[in-house]
Design a protein around this motif. Structure first.
Motif, PDB file in Angstrom:
ATOM      1  N   PHE A 229      -1.900  44.889 -25.550  1.00  0.00           N
ATOM      2  CA  PHE A 229      -2.535  45.459 -26.740  1.00  0.00           C
ATOM      3  C   PHE A 229      -1.497  46.058 -27.688  1.00  0.00           C
ATOM      4  O   PHE A 229      -1.683  46.035 -28.915  1.00  0.00           O
ATOM      5  N   GLN A 230      -0.428  46.600 -27.151  1.00  0.00           N
ATOM      6  CA  GLN A 230       0.613  47.178 -28.005  1.00  0.00           C
ATOM      7  C   GLN A 230       1.253  46.114 -28.893  1.00  0.00           C
ATOM      8  O   GLN A 230       1.604  46.387 -30.041  1.00  0.00           O
ATOM      9  N   PHE A 231       1.406  44.905 -28.369  1.00  0.00           N
ATOM     10  CA  PHE A 231       1.973  43.828 -29.185  1.00  0.00           C
ATOM     11  C   PHE A 231       1.079  43.517 -30.385  1.00  0.00           C
ATOM     12  O   PHE A 231       1.568  43.069 -31.426  1.00  0.00           O
ATOM     13  N   LEU A 232      -0.223  43.746 -30.242  1.00  0.00           N
ATOM     14  CA  LEU A 232      -1.173  43.432 -31.309  1.00  0.00           C
ATOM     15  C   LEU A 232      -1.635  44.683 -32.048  1.00  0.00           C
ATOM     16  O   LEU A 232      -2.569  44.617 -32.852  1.00  0.00           O
ATOM     17  N   GLY A 233      -0.999  45.795 -31.804  1.00  0.00           N
ATOM     18  CA  GLY A 233      -1.421  47.054 -32.409  1.00  0.00           C
ATOM     19  C   GLY A 233      -0.844  47.287 -33.787  1.00  0.00           C
ATOM     20  O   GLY A 233       0.065  46.592 -34.253  1.00  0.00           O
ATOM     21  N   ALA A 234      -1.386  48.310 -34.451  1.00  0.00           N
ATOM     22  CA  ALA A 234      -0.968  48.641 -35.809  1.00  0.00           C
ATOM     23  C   ALA A 234       0.492  49.068 -35.868  1.00  0.00           C
ATOM     24  O   ALA A 234       1.198  48.778 -36.844  1.00  0.00           O
TER      25      ALA A 234
ATOM     26  N   GLU B 236       8.225  34.993 -38.391  1.00  0.00           N
ATOM     27  CA  GLU B 236       8.703  34.565 -37.078  1.00  0.00           C
ATOM     28  C   GLU B 236       8.526  35.697 -36.065  1.00  0.00           C
ATOM     29  O   GLU B 236       8.131  35.471 -34.913  1.00  0.00           O
ATOM     30  N   GLN B 237       8.800  36.915 -36.500  1.00  0.00           N
ATOM     31  CA  GLN B 237       8.636  38.066 -35.610  1.00  0.00           C
ATOM     32  C   GLN B 237       7.160  38.313 -35.300  1.00  0.00           C
ATOM     33  O   GLN B 237       6.808  38.688 -34.174  1.00  0.00           O
ATOM     34  N   LEU B 238       6.304  38.096 -36.295  1.00  0.00           N
ATOM     35  CA  LEU B 238       4.869  38.263 -36.062  1.00  0.00           C
ATOM     36  C   LEU B 238       4.355  37.235 -35.060  1.00  0.00           C
ATOM     37  O   LEU B 238       3.557  37.551 -34.174  1.00  0.00           O
ATOM     38  N   ARG B 239       4.828  35.997 -35.202  1.00  0.00           N
ATOM     39  CA  ARG B 239       4.436  34.988 -34.221  1.00  0.00           C
ATOM     40  C   ARG B 239       4.984  35.344 -32.840  1.00  0.00           C
ATOM     41  O   ARG B 239       4.352  35.057 -31.817  1.00  0.00           O
ATOM     42  N   GLY B 240       6.158  35.978 -32.825  1.00  0.00           N
ATOM     43  CA  GLY B 240       6.733  36.410 -31.555  1.00  0.00           C
ATOM     44  C   GLY B 240       5.868  37.444 -30.853  1.00  0.00           C
ATOM     45  O   GLY B 240       5.778  37.455 -29.615  1.00  0.00           O
ATOM     46  N   LEU B 241       5.201  38.315 -31.629  1.00  0.00           N
ATOM     47  CA  LEU B 241       4.302  39.295 -31.027  1.00  0.00           C
ATOM     48  C   LEU B 241       3.156  38.590 -30.306  1.00  0.00           C
ATOM     49  O   LEU B 241       2.759  38.987 -29.204  1.00  0.00           O
TER      50      LEU B 241
ATOM     51  N   GLN C  30      11.047  45.670 -42.687  1.00  0.00           N
ATOM     52  CA  GLN C  30      12.169  45.021 -43.365  1.00  0.00           C
ATOM     53  C   GLN C  30      11.710  44.379 -44.672  1.00  0.00           C
ATOM     54  O   GLN C  30      12.390  44.493 -45.702  1.00  0.00           O
ATOM     55  N   LEU C  31      10.553  43.722 -44.637  1.00  0.00           N
ATOM     56  CA  LEU C  31      10.029  43.103 -45.857  1.00  0.00           C
ATOM     57  C   LEU C  31       9.663  44.171 -46.874  1.00  0.00           C
ATOM     58  O   LEU C  31       9.923  44.014 -48.080  1.00  0.00           O
ATOM     59  N   THR C  32       9.071  45.269 -46.406  1.00  0.00           N
ATOM     60  CA  THR C  32       8.720  46.368 -47.311  1.00  0.00           C
ATOM     61  C   THR C  32       9.967  46.914 -47.996  1.00  0.00           C
ATOM     62  O   THR C  32       9.970  47.154 -49.211  1.00  0.00           O
ATOM     63  N   GLY C  33      11.040  47.095 -47.233  1.00  0.00           N
ATOM     64  CA  GLY C  33      12.282  47.597 -47.814  1.00  0.00           C
ATOM     65  C   GLY C  33      12.883  46.631 -48.812  1.00  0.00           C
ATOM     66  O   GLY C  33      13.393  47.038 -49.867  1.00  0.00           O
ATOM     67  N   ALA C  34      12.823  45.329 -48.517  1.00  0.00           N
ATOM     68  CA  ALA C  34      13.391  44.328 -49.426  1.00  0.00           C
ATOM     69  C   ALA C  34      12.640  44.297 -50.743  1.00  0.00           C
ATOM     70  O   ALA C  34      13.244  44.141 -51.815  1.00  0.00           O
ATOM     71  N   LEU C  35      11.308  44.449 -50.701  1.00  0.00           N
ATOM     72  CA  LEU C  35      10.514  44.404 -51.929  1.00  0.00           C
ATOM     73  C   LEU C  35      10.547  45.725 -52.688  1.00  0.00           C
ATOM     74  O   LEU C  35      10.224  45.769 -53.876  1.00  0.00           O
TER      75      LEU C  35
ATOM     76  N   LEU D 289       2.709  45.946 -35.844  1.00  0.00           N
ATOM     77  CA  LEU D 289       2.603  45.250 -37.127  1.00  0.00           C
ATOM     78  C   LEU D 289       3.370  45.991 -38.208  1.00  0.00           C
ATOM     79  O   LEU D 289       4.116  45.378 -38.990  1.00  0.00           O
ATOM     80  N   ARG D 290       3.212  47.296 -38.262  1.00  0.00           N
ATOM     81  CA  ARG D 290       3.912  48.090 -39.275  1.00  0.00           C
ATOM     82  C   ARG D 290       5.427  47.996 -39.090  1.00  0.00           C
ATOM     83  O   ARG D 290       6.175  47.888 -40.066  1.00  0.00           O
ATOM     84  N   ARG D 291       5.876  47.982 -37.851  1.00  0.00           N
ATOM     85  CA  ARG D 291       7.315  47.890 -37.579  1.00  0.00           C
ATOM     86  C   ARG D 291       7.880  46.551 -38.062  1.00  0.00           C
ATOM     87  O   ARG D 291       8.965  46.499 -38.650  1.00  0.00           O
ATOM     88  N   GLU D 292       7.134  45.477 -37.832  1.00  0.00           N
ATOM     89  CA  GLU D 292       7.627  44.157 -38.239  1.00  0.00           C
ATOM     90  C   GLU D 292       7.615  43.975 -39.751  1.00  0.00           C
ATOM     91  O   GLU D 292       8.332  43.127 -40.290  1.00  0.00           O
ATOM     92  N   LEU D 293       6.808  44.760 -40.450  1.00  0.00           N
ATOM     93  CA  LEU D 293       6.742  44.658 -41.908  1.00  0.00           C
ATOM     94  C   LEU D 293       7.747  45.572 -42.606  1.00  0.00           C
ATOM     95  O   LEU D 293       7.894  45.493 -43.830  1.00  0.00           O
TER      96      LEU D 293
END
Length: 653
Positions: free
Chosen positions: A434-439, A471-476, A448-453, A442-446
């Motif tokens: 459940f932790q892999f699919l938790g908020a 790719e990281q999201l699919r990895g989860l 880097q993208l949040t910082g770039a934008l 998800l927030r952790r994987e986003l």
């Protein structure tokens, strides 16, 4: 003439509700037979929710003044005898407007001020802040009051160029595409950012959601509108002007905002609206028709779609014909053909999905319930063998049998420690999954993208960061399935041991399937990719736009992850509920066996009475199986009707 879209959708709604009612009846029958374990209960609840709460979204998309609102009036609101959505010259929908029904709220129009665009919150977040919206009451029984208040969606305001730039309506690089400045240097922008229209309309109450979008400028500056609302719509109606065909701005909307979100199963229709403007020309009817055919063929070529998906019509004449009950004008308007294509596209797609999901779910339910019935039958068979072996035996043998059953019971109860240990490990592994699919994940994987934008200026490497994020999201998802495989192996070994030691019939859980997770991630990745191209580099240079984009992306991904977590939970319950059921039945069996031996020891007639009771119980189980088969046939039968037959049935009545 066949039934209108409203009539066909109304039949579809009744069909769903009737089936949901049957599911509720099935639940009651299972409860009465003590066959409603946790997994069956959860499975039934999900199927009932799917049927009762299923939404069908139709998005109307076009440039300004193509007649979207008038077409919505003609299809959905003609029964009011007047326009409800603003569609007269000079009054058009200026902000995205969602029409739906929430029974928890009164009939109302809620308006989000356009100033909210200066903040990074997504539209989904603003929905949870009711105080930020202006709310107007609506009287569904007063067409004039209803139309008067709905007209607020057409309101505009004058702002300076600087404020327009802050709110995303002005860009120095846009040139002639910017709003026109008046003599005071002010520009006109929508007064509202978004509108939510809550109406107890018959179709909206049955789950229809209508999205009325404004022109290219507003569509392109709201990522959540294009990649969430429009992308997830079950049908998209794209309007063109019959006399102009595909203009430059029309083509921009089609290529940038509709093609990326088009996927198999969606009903994309193109409308050549306002064909009545050609009726008064000097050309004959044959020449007008030839002109429409050429426009239709040319539009199909430019948009690269099947000409059959392009419908010439006059929304204004169709509305007038419905109000005046003019069958001839209605036919000439082309509206009935459009409604039929729209209904077939939506209803066929939704029924196909419901047929697949519910049909599969019903079969799984049957297997789960049959497993419980078979456990009961096996226990009865064991009791019958014991009782028949006691015929003609004295009290000493019967007491020996009683002691043997007691010993089996103590051995069985001693195994509870092992079962508790298995449950503990299972719970620990499930928490990891459940932790892999938790908020938090998800927030952790986003991040880097949040910082770039969030950086100012051109973002040349953002596409690479974006690809890495997915790719990281699919990895989860892969990590979750790997943990599920570990759970599967552990339970499989435990079940084999219990089957050998206690004669259980536990089946190892099947592989966890998260096909929708990977498929939906791919769809989301593709739909947002359009914003990372060169054509949107200027918009991305604005950190506020990038923030809104990430927020919209996060909301959509959160729904996908929550759905995957629900699938994981159901998979886990399906695996462990059979253990709970068999433990429960085995405890009952011990109690019944000891009771039977005691009765036999007390009275000579007890043996034959107990054998007769077991024979009666076996007959009852056979009756249960027959009734279960009847329920399955009753539940699956509605789905034997093909989607096209649902429409054809309405046309025949």
């Amino acid at each position: 003439m066949g039934p209108s879209f409203s009539e066909q959708f109304d039949r579809f709604g009744h069909w769903r509700r009737d089936f949901a009612g049957q599911m509720a009846g099935f639940r009651g029958w299972l409860a009465a037979q003590d066959l409603l374990d946790a997994a069956v209960q959860d499975h039934l609840q999900r199927l009932e929710n799917l049927l009762r709460d299923d939404k069908v979204c139709v998005a109307f998309v076009a440039e300004f003044s193509r007649g979207k609102s008038e077409l919505i009036n003609a299809v959905f609101f003609a029964h009011y005898g007047r326009r409800i959505m603003p569609a007269t010259p000079g009054r058009t929908t200026m902000c995205p407007t969602e029409l739906g029904y929430d029974p928890a709220l009164p009939p109302s129009l809620r308006l989000l001020p356009v100033e909210s665009r200066s903040q990074p919150h997504s539209l989904a977040e603003w929905r949870n802040r009711p105080a930020a919206w202006v709310q107007l009451p609506l009287d569904v029984n007063d067409p004039d009051q209803l139309a008067h208040n709905v007209a607020y969606v057409a309101q505009v305001r004058k702002v300076s160029v600087q404020e327009a730039q802050l709110l995303g309506f002005w860009s120095d690089e846009a040139g002639a595409d910017n709003p026109v400045c008046d003599a005071l240097g002010m520009v006109e922008i929508p007064r509202w950012r978004h509108a939510l229209l809550n109406l107890s309309h018959p179709l909206l109450k049955q789950g229809l959601v209508i999205v009325d979008t404004p022109g290219l400028n507003a569509v392109g500056t709201e990522p959540e509108l294009t990649v969430n609302l429009i992308a997830q719509a079950h049908a998209v109606v794209f309007l063109l002007a019959a006399d102009a065909g595909v203009t430059k701005s029309d083509l921009a909307i089609w290529k940038e905002h509709l093609l990326p979100c088009h996927r198999e199963g969606n009903a994309h229709l193109v409308v050549l609206n306002k064909i009545d403007t050609l009726w008064g020309s000097l050309d004959s009817g044959t020449e007008v028709q030839a002109q429409l055919n050429r426009q239709r063929a040319h539009s199909a070529q430019v948009l690269e779609i099947d000409p059959a998906r392009i419908v010439p019509l006059s929304a204004q004449k169709g509305l007038m014909a419905k109000i005046e009950s003019n069958a001839s004008l209605l036919k000439n308007s082309g509206l009935p053909l459009f409604e039929d294509l729209l209904a077939q596209g939506i209803l066929a797609h939704r029924q196909s999905i419901l047929c697949s999901v519910v049909g599969e779910g019903v079969m799984q339910l049957q297997a789960q319930v049959l497993r419980s019935i078979h456990i009961r039958r096996r226990d009865l068979d064991e009791q019958m063998l014991e009782l028949r072996s006691l015929r003609g035996k004295n009290s000493t043998v019967i007491e020996s049998m009683r002691q043997r059953i007691r010993q089996e019971q103590r051995t069985f109860e001693a195994s509870s420690t092992k079962i508790l240990a298995v449950r503990s490990v299972h719970l620990k592994l499930m928490n990891q999954a459940f932790q892999f699919l938790g908020a938090t994940s998800l927030r952790r994987e986003l991040e880097q993208l949040t910082g770039a934008l969030a950086q100012s200026g051109l973002k040349m490497g953002v596409r690479k960061v974006y690809a890495s994020t997915f790719e990281q999201l699919r990895g989860l998802g892969a990590h979750c399935k790997a943990t599920a495989a570990e759970i599967q192996a552990m339970l499989g070994g435990t079940f084999r041991d219990l089957n050998t030691e206690f004669g259980f019939s536990l089946q190892p859980p099947s592989d966890l399937q998260l096909h929708d997770f990977d498929r939906e991630l791919a769809q989301i990745e593709e739909s947002y990719l359009q914003y990372l191209g060169f054509g949107h580099s200027l918009k991305l240079a604005n950190p506020l736009f990038g923030q809104r984009m990430v927020n919209a992306l996060g909301m959509r991904l959160r729904a996908v992850f929550e759905s995957a977590a629900n699938d994981l939970d159901l998979w886990s319950k399906s695996a462990t509920s059979q253990l709970d059921a068999q433990l429960k039945e085995r405890k009952r069996s011990f109690a019944r066996r000891i009771e039977a031996v005691d009765r036999i020891n007390e009275a000579a007639s007890g043996l034959m009475e107990r054998i007769a009771e077991i024979e009666s119980a076996e007959q009852q189980l056979s009756a249960l199986e027959q009734r279960l088969a009847q329920w399955m046939q009753q539940l699956v039968q509605p789905y034997a009707v093909q989607p096209q037959e649902l429409v054809a049935e309405g046309q025949a009545t």
